[in-house]
Design an enzyme around this catalytic site. Structure first.
Site, PDB file in Angstrom:
ATOM      1  CG  ASN A 285      -0.266   0.150   2.540  1.00  0.00           C
ATOM      2  OD1 ASN A 285       0.467   1.107   2.768  1.00  0.00           O
ATOM      3  ND2 ASN A 285      -0.505  -0.786   3.456  1.00  0.00           N
TER       4      ASN A 285
ATOM      5  CG  HIS B 136      -8.279  -2.133   4.186  1.00  0.00           C
ATOM      6  ND1 HIS B 136      -7.206  -2.587   4.933  1.00  0.00           N
ATOM      7  CD2 HIS B 136      -8.547  -3.108   3.291  1.00  0.00           C
ATOM      8  CE1 HIS B 136      -6.838  -3.782   4.487  1.00  0.00           C
ATOM      9  NE2 HIS B 136      -7.641  -4.119   3.497  1.00  0.00           N
TER      10      HIS B 136
ATOM     11  CB  CYS C 196      -5.656  -1.216  11.250  1.00  0.00           C
ATOM     12  SG  CYS C 196      -6.167  -0.310   9.785  1.00  0.00           S
TER      13      CYS C 196
ATOM     14  NE  ARG D  37      -4.390  -3.920  -0.057  1.00  0.00           N
ATOM     15  CZ  ARG D  37      -3.773  -4.128   1.096  1.00  0.00           C
ATOM     16  NH1 ARG D  37      -4.265  -4.985   1.962  1.00  0.00           N
ATOM     17  NH2 ARG D  37      -2.667  -3.488   1.392  1.00  0.00           N
TER      18      ARG D  37
ATOM     19  CG  ASP E  59     -10.328  -0.256   8.679  1.00  0.00           C
ATOM     20  OD1 ASP E  59      -9.522   0.089   7.800  1.00  0.00           O
ATOM     21  OD2 ASP E  59     -10.105  -1.209   9.460  1.00  0.00           O
TER      22      ASP E  59
ATOM     23  CB  ALA F 140       2.458  -1.176   8.273  1.00  0.00           C
TER      24      ALA F 140
END
Length: 272
Positions: free
Chosen positions: A22, A168, A264, A139, A170, A258
């Site tokens: 990512n 993502h 997460c 994703r 979230d 990350a």
């Protein structure tokens, strides 16, 4: 809201940025500080332990992203739907998470093998209405929305993510108690923005600034009237306070390398 909320976390024993899957990982290869990551994770664990029960899953070797338990799968009642990761680097997590949930007594329901799905990173329950929001475009596959809707007889709204930094759901979208929504509209395409607006009244939508979005303010853990985040601006904290929420900040910048933060690093286990 259950009297004793329950979350799953995974110690960052093997956390690192060993590959790039990512945009946040770019430029951060092998740059993580293990001691700092452990300290920040422990601080988050301590905050959440004061608000909820925390279960732990053992970290897997050579699986540096496993602390991001939100991506393990989708939990609804006593059912666990395992993720099918798009990137090979994370697929080793699938068996470990599935085994943990089976041992805890959850029924395991599998999605079609040819579809990508990254769990509660892309599948978020509304906190007011019986619906599930499904992020896709980076994703998870859009078709997952139909699969989950049929599996649980639950309205599922597919939202296309258009900004690769918010890979993502979230990372840019957080349903809050009382029907509130914390989100970053530019992360979505026009159709998704319209789908959100048609279901959540403007008076309940809190749109964050790019500054707050990039600090992962939407990647929040909401428990009752408490919102736990990596960082939020004074303006956002004031807006949330007016809506009846208390914001707790706990730095997680080591994990931002990350592409993850508070949400997460957690998976809600008592979703109904």
């Amino acid at each position: 809201m259950p009297a004793n909320p329950r979350f799953l976390m995974c110690p960052p024993t093997h956390f690192a940025v060993d590959y790039v899957i990512n945009p946040w990982m770019e430029g951060n290869l092998h740059s993580t500080d293990p001691a700092r990551a452990q300290s920040q994770w422990s601080a988050l664990h301590e905050v959440l332990s004061g608000l909820a029960r925390i279960d732990l899953v053992a970290p897997g070797e050579d699986l540096p992203d496993m602390p991001f338990t939100a991506n393990a799968g989708l939990v609804l009642g006593d059912v666990f739907v395992p993720s099918r990761f798009r990137h090979a680097q994370r697929r080793g997590e699938e068996a470990l998470f599935t085994e943990w949930f089976a041992q805890q007594g959850f029924a395991i329901r599998q999605l079609p093998a040819d579809m990508d799905f990254e769990g509660a990173g892309d599948a978020l329950l509304d906190r007011e209405a019986p619906r599930l929001w499904l992020g896709h475009g980076h994703r998870s596959d859009a078709g997952i929305a139909q699969e989950i809707a049929a599996m649980f007889d639950l309205e599922t709204i597919a939202l296309r993510l258009s900004d690769p930094r918010f890979y993502h759901l979230d990372t840019c979208f957080c349903p809050l108690s009382g029907g509130w929504l914390l989100y970053y509209p530019p992360a979505f395409d026009a159709e998704a923005v319209g789908a959100i607006a048609s279901r959540i009244p403007e008076s309940r939508r809190i749109a964050v600034s790019e500054q707050d979005a990039l600090a992962f303010a939407c990647n929040a853990v909401n428990i009752g009237t408490t919102v736990v985040v990596n960082r939020a601006s004074g303006e956002l904290k004031a807006t949330l306070a007016k809506a009846g929420f208390e914001v707790i900040e706990t730095p997680l910048d080591e994990f931002l390398k990350a592409g993850g933060a508070a949400k997460c690093l957690t998976l809600r286990l008592d979703e109904r």
